[in-house]
Design a protein around this motif. Structure first.
Motif, PDB file in Angstrom:
ATOM      1  N   GLU A 104      60.320  36.783  68.566  1.00  0.00           N
ATOM      2  CA  GLU A 104      61.626  36.778  69.210  1.00  0.00           C
ATOM      3  C   GLU A 104      61.898  38.178  69.760  1.00  0.00           C
ATOM      4  N   THR A 118      59.501  32.305  67.622  1.00  0.00           N
ATOM      5  CA  THR A 118      60.188  31.468  68.606  1.00  0.00           C
ATOM      6  C   THR A 118      60.140  29.987  68.248  1.00  0.00           C
ATOM      7  N   HIS A 120      62.240  27.956  69.264  1.00  0.00           N
ATOM      8  CA  HIS A 120      62.692  27.236  70.466  1.00  0.00           C
ATOM      9  C   HIS A 120      61.535  26.834  71.359  1.00  0.00           C
ATOM     10  N   CYS A 121      60.377  27.480  71.181  1.00  0.00           N
ATOM     11  CA  CYS A 121      59.210  27.181  72.019  1.00  0.00           C
ATOM     12  C   CYS A 121      57.936  27.568  71.276  1.00  0.00           C
ATOM     13  N   PRO A 163      63.641  29.929  63.131  1.00  0.00           N
ATOM     14  CA  PRO A 163      62.864  31.134  63.462  1.00  0.00           C
ATOM     15  C   PRO A 163      62.533  31.980  62.233  1.00  0.00           C
ATOM     16  N   SER A 196      57.067  38.985  72.847  1.00  0.00           N
ATOM     17  CA  SER A 196      58.290  38.222  73.114  1.00  0.00           C
ATOM     18  C   SER A 196      58.503  37.876  74.584  1.00  0.00           C
ATOM     19  N   ASP A 200      60.159  34.199  75.154  1.00  0.00           N
ATOM     20  CA  ASP A 200      61.557  34.355  74.763  1.00  0.00           C
ATOM     21  C   ASP A 200      62.385  34.975  75.885  1.00  0.00           C
ATOM     22  N   HIS A 214      64.150  31.836  77.107  1.00  0.00           N
ATOM     23  CA  HIS A 214      65.131  31.108  76.299  1.00  0.00           C
ATOM     24  C   HIS A 214      66.523  31.574  76.726  1.00  0.00           C
ATOM     25  N   GLU A 216      69.345  30.515  75.649  1.00  0.00           N
ATOM     26  CA  GLU A 216      70.241  30.574  74.492  1.00  0.00           C
ATOM     27  C   GLU A 216      71.638  30.023  74.738  1.00  0.00           C
TER      28      GLU A 216
END
Length: 264
Positions: A104, A118, A120-121, A163, A196, A200, A214, A216
């Motif tokens: 991240e 991460t 998120h991915c 995370p 990152s 990210d 990301h 967010e």
């Protein structure tokens, strides 16, 4: 090899907002040949995980997704995307890894800083042991700690986010979570951790290595209206210099055991 499957979730009965739809349009723009699998409330209910069910019951969608992202990738293989991800190029070059993930962008903690990973991915082959170890965190576990409204949210619910779970388990595979580093790492069991800016945010770097950003939307945060940062207007050279001096200042303070603030 990681299959060309992208998993994502949407549990709410509310329509997907336009700004999220725009992010999702970039997925098929760069990866039209991939299979896209939506995980909704009905599919989640069939899995019948107590942690996820309780999160849904109080409309804490992101925490239900924290379980589901690991379940989907472990049992089917492929890539997990949060819906607030903007894609800039095909993920094909990442598929030869057994697992890919990234640091991240923001380091956590005061003094001794560390990176989370991460959630998120990320992508993995079906049945990978690292994903299984992370998934085990959510088994036989409750999201709702108490039904009393007399306590703040962190007392009422288990707000541990994925995370942190991923980074904690990755330590067992050789992950270096040092927040002053943001480097490529090759861990046990074919886990490839990227810097990152790959998955990210580019922060103050060039866009050349960026696969996705990301944005967010962070709908799980109280009062968050889903405003997304725009890194396209960032001046990479100016920002990188500023960031360098922030890190240098931090390290100097650490030598003298002086409390420091978080560098973003």
């Amino acid at each position: 090899m990681i299959p060309k499957i992208i998993h994502y979730s949407w549990f709410s009965n509310d329509p997907i907002p336009d700004h999220i739809k725009k992010m999702m349009e970039t997925w098929k723009m760069h990866m039209p040949e991939y299979e896209y699998r939506l995980w909704d409330g009905k599919k989640l209910a069939k899995i019948d995980n107590a942690f996820a069910n309780e999160a849904v019951s109080v409309r804490k969608w992101a925490f239900a997704s924290d379980f589901l992202r690991l379940y989907a990738v472990y049992h089917h293989g492929g890539i997990w995307f949060d819906t607030d991800i903007e894609v800039y190029k095909s993920f094909d070059p990442l598929l030869n890894n057994r697992v890919f993930i990234a640091n991240e962008a923001g380091a956590k903690g005061y003094g001794k800083k560390f990176h989370w990973l991460t959630a998120h991915c990320f992508g993995a082959e079906k049945g990978h042991p690292f994903i299984k170890d992370c998934l085990d965190f959510y088994l036989e576990r409750n999201f709702i700690r108490t039904k009393s409204k007399n306590f703040p949210p962190h007392f009422q619910f288990d707000l541990t986010i994925s995370p942190e779970v991923l980074a904690t388990i990755a330590l067992n595979y050789g992950y270096d979570s040092n927040g002053f580093k943001d480097e490529e790492q090759f861990l046990k069991e074919g886990i490839h951790v990227y810097p990152s800016d790959f998955l990210d945010s580019p922060q103050y770097k060039s866009m050349k290595r960026v696969y996705s950003i990301h944005r967010e939307a962070g709908s799980w945060r109280p009062g968050n209206e889903g405003k997304m940062p725009n890194y396209k207007g960032t001046n990479p050279k100016k920002g990188k210099i500023i960031h360098y001096f922030k890190i240098l200042f931090q390290k100097t303070l650490l030598k003298f055991n002086i409390a420091i603030i978080r560098v973003r």
